[in-house]
Design an enzyme around this catalytic site. Structure first.
Site, PDB file in Angstrom:
ATOM      1  CD1 TRP A 253      -2.627   1.663   0.545  1.00 57.52           C
ATOM      2  CD2 TRP A 253      -1.909   1.924   2.650  1.00 57.52           C
ATOM      3  NE1 TRP A 253      -3.302   2.727   1.106  1.00 57.52           N
ATOM      4  CE2 TRP A 253      -2.883   2.905   2.381  1.00 57.52           C
ATOM      5  CE3 TRP A 253      -1.321   1.881   3.911  1.00 57.52           C
ATOM      6  CZ2 TRP A 253      -3.272   3.848   3.339  1.00 57.52           C
ATOM      7  CZ3 TRP A 253      -1.706   2.811   4.857  1.00 57.52           C
ATOM      8  CH2 TRP A 253      -2.667   3.782   4.571  1.00 57.52           C
TER       9      TRP A 253
ATOM     10  CG  ASP B  26      -1.851  -2.184   7.522  1.00 55.64           C
ATOM     11  OD1 ASP B  26      -2.935  -2.081   8.127  1.00 55.64           O
ATOM     12  OD2 ASP B  26      -1.520  -1.444   6.574  1.00 55.64           O
TER      13      ASP B  26
ATOM     14  CE  LYS C 136      -9.906   0.408   3.428  1.00 60.20           C
ATOM     15  NZ  LYS C 136      -9.540   0.985   2.185  1.00 60.20           N
TER      16      LYS C 136
HETATM   17  N1  KET Z   1      -3.596  -0.325   5.469  1.00 57.98           N
HETATM   18  C1  KET Z   1      -3.895  -0.768   4.249  1.00 57.98           C
HETATM   19  C2  KET Z   1      -3.216  -1.983   3.733  1.00 57.98           C
HETATM   20  C3  KET Z   1      -4.837  -0.079   3.482  1.00 57.98           C
HETATM   21  O1  KET Z   1      -5.140  -0.548   2.306  1.00 57.98           O
HETATM   22  C4  KET Z   1      -5.451   1.082   4.002  1.00 57.98           C
HETATM   23  C5  KET Z   1      -6.387   1.855   3.185  1.00 57.98           C
HETATM   24  C6  KET Z   1      -5.110   1.475   5.311  1.00 57.98           C
HETATM   25  C7  KET Z   1      -4.161   0.749   6.001  1.00 57.98           C
HETATM   26  C8  KET Z   1      -5.664   2.670   5.986  1.00 57.98           C
HETATM   27  O2  KET Z   1      -6.988   2.922   5.965  1.00 57.98           O
HETATM   28  P1  KET Z   1      -7.636   3.840   7.114  1.00 57.98           P
HETATM   29  O3  KET Z   1      -8.831   4.426   6.504  1.00 57.98           O
HETATM   30  O4  KET Z   1      -6.624   4.874   7.503  1.00 57.98           O
HETATM   31  O5  KET Z   1      -7.932   2.924   8.233  1.00 57.98           O
HETATM   32  N2  KET Z   1      -6.429   1.756   1.928  1.00 57.98           N
HETATM   33  C9  KET Z   1      -7.356   2.398   1.013  1.00 57.98           C
HETATM   34  C10 KET Z   1      -7.614   3.842   1.239  1.00 57.98           C
HETATM   35  C11 KET Z   1      -6.386   4.698   1.315  1.00 57.98           C
HETATM   36  O6  KET Z   1      -5.480   4.608   0.481  1.00 57.98           O
HETATM   37  O7  KET Z   1      -6.335   5.518   2.264  1.00 57.98           O
HETATM   38  C12 KET Z   1      -6.896   2.103  -0.416  1.00 57.98           C
HETATM   39  O8  KET Z   1      -5.839   1.496  -0.614  1.00 57.98           O
HETATM   40  O9  KET Z   1      -7.625   2.451  -1.346  1.00 57.98           O
END
Ligand code: KET
Length: 456
Positions: free
Chosen positions: A184, A265, A301
């Protein structure tokens, strides 16, 4: 008079103006300051001066974020066939954002109770911290019962990772973090900003469109002892390829042998398989070996709480005393960063996970979301296989799990998807299947085939 002079200065060339401003120097600056204090100067003139002598002229324009910037570009597109498969956000079959019914129920309860909005403690809502650790490790896990976990509510997955990165920087200044290649994109930003050096371990093998397991183990073995190894607990982003349970055991062997510290993560618990327990099994495997480890959690999510910024950082320690001290230091780091976390999302999670009825309903809704995503995956595979006359094997799409498919499209091909077909996606070829509907699969298949074969 003074104001008209300043206004005319505003019309001079920027270079002349800068020169002029330098000449005005401290004395003039003071005069201007006094002038404002006297209240004789209009705000407009103040603006003109402030803008024209900007101290921000060396600030360069940042590029759009590779993921969140895609949503901004999507919004600006007026085409009615446009599709946003950029960000990992679940949509309904009608491609609308989805608020889970259990979330609405929890919010109704919260409203009825008339809860206040006072500050939370730095570590967050106690009821949330309790249930979030239980959800992750299993309520009967000895590490919880023995008080060996330091859990701190933080600003969703990203904020939790960032807080842990600050902790690593402070307490393990010599350590490096190993990231999967690819990973990511924000992982790199997070550790860069926290001044924690990182390097990559092999993960994805484009030849097999699968896991480069041998390469992964070799790189983890070759890293300096005591490194942090960042692992995606489930539904690896962006590849959708996870190690098997047997492979997780072998990864744990190497990590243990090298005295590394696993850092999970977990952003998709429940979203990979539809089961919260199955998706936590990688973490639980490592915990069962008695390892010390970090886990960042997110409810963006699985509970659809994207904008509530709710998640946690968990540090599993060898002894309860360690956990107490680690937690105290995480709080110390959080206090000057953001002081304390927001309460709304924490209450939702505490209500849903802490109530057996709502918890049951959540699991059903999660299965529904994971199920719809799987159906779309299947349909896309079928459409691609039917349309592609070359006989290319598209079954890798079915093997990938979670929200995304890593299509193998390169940057130019991904750009063609957007520029020609109005399909918004990240430039690494990742598409969010959670943002796709069954009825749009055929259109998407046409776009992929055109981009794959007609753009190099
Ligand atoms: N880790 C991973 C692997 C991940 O894909 C995301 C979010 C997050 C952490 C963090 O999400 P949060 O909302 O801070 O809990 N991924 C999606 C959104 C982004 O990039 O912020 C994405 O990959 O589309």
């Amino acid at each position: 008079m003074a104001s008209s002079t300043m206004l005319s200065a505003g019309l001079a060339s920027p270079a002349a103006l800068r020169e002029n401003t330098k000449k005005l120097g401290a004395a003039a600056g003071r005069r201007v300051g006094e002038f404002f204090l006297n209240g004789k100067c209009s705000g407009r003139v103040k603006m003109a001066v402030a803008v024209n002598v900007s101290r921000f002229e060396d600030v360069t324009l940042a590029p759009p974020d590779p993921i969140l910037g895609v949503s901004e570009a999507f919004k600006a597109d007026t085409s009615d066939v446009k599709l946003n498969l950029g960000v990992g956000a679940y949509r309904t079959e009608e491609l609308q954002p989805y608020v889970l019914n259990v979330v609405k129920k929890a919010e109704k309860l919260m409203l009825e109770r008339g809860e206040n909005k006072e500050y939370l403690p730095i570590e967050g809502l106690a009821a949330f911290n309790k249930v979030t650790a239980e959800l992750l490790f299993g309520a009967d896990n000895p590490v919880i019962q023995l008080g060996r976990v330091a859990t701190v509510q933080s600003l969703s997955g990203t904020g939790s990772l960032r807080l842990a990165a600050a902790f690593i920087q402070r307490y393990f200044p010599e350590a490096k973090v190993l990231l999967s290649s690819p990973t990511w994109g924000n992982h790199k930003n997070i550790f860069n900003d926290a001044r924690v050096p990182w390097s990559e371990y092999r993960y994805y093998d484009p030849r097999t469109v699968g896991l480069d397991f041998e390469g992964m183990l070799e790189d983890i073995k070759a890293a300096q002892d005591g490194s942090f190894v960042l692992l995606h607990g489930c539904a690896h982003n962006p590849t959708g390829i996870d190690p098997t349970p047997e492979q997780w055991e072998k990864i744990a062997d190497v990590i243990e042998e090298k005295n590394h510290i696993p850092f999970f993560d977990v952003a998709y618990q429940g979203f990979a398989s539809g089961s919260l327990d199955v998706d936590a099994s990688s973490v639980r495997t490592f915990v069962a070996r008695g390892l010390e480890l970090f886990v960042a959690q997110s409810y963006s999510k699985n509970l659809g709480l994207y904008a509530e910024r709710i998640g946690a950082i968990n540090v599993v320690c060898s002894f309860p005393d360690d956990a107490t001290r680690v937690k105290s230091q995480l709080k110390r780091l959080a206090r000057p960063m953001y002081s304390n976390p927001p309460v709304h999302g924490a209450r939702i999670v505490a209500n849903v996970v802490g109530d057996p009825t709502l918890f049951g309903e959540w699991k059903q809704e999660m299965e529904l979301m994971a199920g719809r995503t799987k159906n779309v995956r299947q349909r896309l595979f079928e459409n691609l296989s039917e349309k592609d006359e070359s006989g290319k094997d598209w079954s890798f799409i079915l093997k990938q799990i979670g929200m995304f498919s890593y299509t193998g499209l390169n940057k130019a091909q991904s750009e063609n998807m957007t520029n020609k077909w109005h399909v918004y996606m990240t430039k690494d070829g990742r598409i969010s299947l959670a943002g796709l509907s069954l009825s749009k699969c055929e259109y998407l298949a046409d776009a992929i085939i055109d981009s794959f074969y007609n753009v190099s």
